[in-house]
Design an enzyme around this catalytic site. Sequence first.
Site, PDB file in Angstrom:
ATOM      1  N   LYS A   1      55.835  14.956   7.652  1.00 32.68           N
ATOM      2  CA  LYS A   1      54.719  15.792   8.106  1.00 32.68           C
ATOM      3  C   LYS A   1      54.283  16.742   6.989  1.00 32.68           C
ATOM      4  O   LYS A   1      55.005  16.900   5.994  1.00 32.68           O
ATOM      5  CB  LYS A   1      55.145  16.583   9.347  1.00 32.68           C
ATOM      6  CG  LYS A   1      56.305  17.555   9.109  1.00 32.68           C
ATOM      7  CD  LYS A   1      56.906  18.055  10.423  1.00 32.68           C
ATOM      8  CE  LYS A   1      58.051  19.011  10.181  1.00 32.68           C
ATOM      9  NZ  LYS A   1      58.802  19.316  11.403  1.00 32.68           N
TER      10      LYS A   1
ATOM     11  N   TYR B   1      44.858  43.625 -10.082  1.00 31.65           N
ATOM     12  CA  TYR B   1      44.083  44.295  -9.028  1.00 31.65           C
ATOM     13  C   TYR B   1      44.841  45.472  -8.417  1.00 31.65           C
ATOM     14  O   TYR B   1      46.053  45.407  -8.204  1.00 31.65           O
ATOM     15  CB  TYR B   1      43.768  43.321  -7.886  1.00 31.65           C
ATOM     16  CG  TYR B   1      42.673  42.328  -8.199  1.00 31.65           C
ATOM     17  CD1 TYR B   1      41.448  42.738  -8.735  1.00 31.65           C
ATOM     18  CD2 TYR B   1      42.849  40.980  -7.921  1.00 31.65           C
ATOM     19  CE1 TYR B   1      40.441  41.815  -8.997  1.00 31.65           C
ATOM     20  CE2 TYR B   1      41.843  40.062  -8.173  1.00 31.65           C
ATOM     21  CZ  TYR B   1      40.637  40.479  -8.719  1.00 31.65           C
ATOM     22  OH  TYR B   1      39.653  39.570  -8.969  1.00 31.65           O
TER      23      TYR B   1
HETATM   24  C1  LIG Z   1      60.228  19.182  11.146  1.00 26.43           C
HETATM   25  C2  LIG Z   1      61.151  18.581  12.139  1.00 26.43           C
HETATM   26  C3  LIG Z   1      62.318  17.915  11.709  1.00 26.43           C
HETATM   27  C4  LIG Z   1      62.815  17.929  10.282  1.00 26.43           C
HETATM   28  O1  LIG Z   1      63.596  19.085  10.058  1.00 26.43           O
HETATM   29  P1  LIG Z   1      64.314  19.378   8.660  1.00 26.43           P
HETATM   30  O2  LIG Z   1      64.987  20.679   8.856  1.00 26.43           O
HETATM   31  O3  LIG Z   1      63.187  19.475   7.651  1.00 26.43           O
HETATM   32  O4  LIG Z   1      65.210  18.246   8.360  1.00 26.43           O
HETATM   33  C5  LIG Z   1      63.055  17.229  12.668  1.00 26.43           C
HETATM   34  N1  LIG Z   1      62.694  17.238  13.981  1.00 26.43           N
HETATM   35  C6  LIG Z   1      61.591  17.904  14.420  1.00 26.43           C
HETATM   36  C7  LIG Z   1      61.273  17.883  15.872  1.00 26.43           C
HETATM   37  C8  LIG Z   1      60.798  18.604  13.521  1.00 26.43           C
HETATM   38  O5  LIG Z   1      59.739  19.287  13.970  1.00 26.43           O
END
Ligand SMILES: *Cc1c(COP(=O)(O)O)cnc(C)c1O
Length: 369
Positions: A38, A264
């Site tokens: 993702k 800034y």
């Molecule tokens: C993002 C996510 C993961 C992955 O988690 P990590 O800590 O990056 O390994 C797994 N399960 C769900 C439901 C997630 O939203």
Amino acid sequence: MPEVKETVLEIDLEALRHNYDFLRSRLRPDTKFMAVVKAFGYGSDAAVIAKKLEELGVDYFAVAYVHEGVALRESGISIPILVLHPQIGNLDLLIAHNLEPSLYSLKVLKAFLAAAGRQGLLDYPVHLKFNTGLNRLGFWENDVDFIKRELAGHREVNVKGIFSHLAASDDLEEKDFTQTQIGTFEKITSEITTVLGYSPIKHLLNTSGILNFPEAQYDMVRSGIGLYGYSNDPEIDRQLKGVGTLKTVISQLHKIEPGESVGYNRAYISEGYRTTATLPLGHADGIGRQYGRGKANVLLHGQKAPIVGNVCMDMIMIDVTGIDCQEGDEVIVFGPENSAEDFASGANTISYELITGISSRVKRQFLGD
Ligand SMILES: *Cc1c(COP(=O)(O)O)cnc(C)c1O
């Protein structure tokens, strides 16, 4: 490694392979591996990362939203893709791209059954998501009867997976809480299996879960951050390799006199004779204002240099006093020697936020194939 001439995010596919092998080595050989890609593969490049992981033999991908899954399909990914957080308005699109939805509420379940019915689907793979303590998304344990009634006599969907998510898998002080979540998951999965009369793929663990609670790996695990080289555990971090290295160059050096300000709102006032370097990246590239005012260091010729003053939209200034350097020299914002976790922790945040925030303005360059 080639010298850079502008800001680039280098993505090392050999490091990705290393991390995947490391995580796999912590699992039973028959446990399936769902790679979480993702947010553009945690800020790198979802299509390239997914292609490499597919080659390495992962069983599944997970994305958060439908359009992320559509992009993976359009880039040629053919293995199953779970959409963790589908929106009701996107269900037809999800089906058109053969993506598997997480059904997490009564409303989403009904909407999906309606869409499946309209399209005349048979045995379409779905995953039921249960809330066991994170209180974010998911059915409650006492929804099992409702689910049973909804699914009875329906052939449109096949419950291919059942899953939950841990709230504190990285925190061993919360071990009891995690054990309770595991126990609740255990109970729900056995109820669901009885109701369905078949056994879906059970999955619970994220990266820290794999490392800390391997006994709860069930049929599949879902790993994101570990693949990209971070684990929430300094000991393990040393055995992983950061996939992304953010590099830039010195645009200009300035000699600063005592009492002069930099940037800034004059947020930095020099107490002595200093040299600063201006770098071509800023908050529009994902280096937020929280990293300014000395909170984070970059690496220049192996030496740490703090960000001084406020982060600008397109630039930051660093203090390079005493470091032998020239305009055009390479600067590592984060990489193997100064990890994204270190950079992030100075500003009270975590590697996840830093790496997923590197904006699309930063060119991605790939190493390895
Ligand atoms: C993002 C996510 C993961 C992955 O988690 P990590 O800590 O990056 O390994 C797994 N399960 C769900 C439901 C997630 O939203």
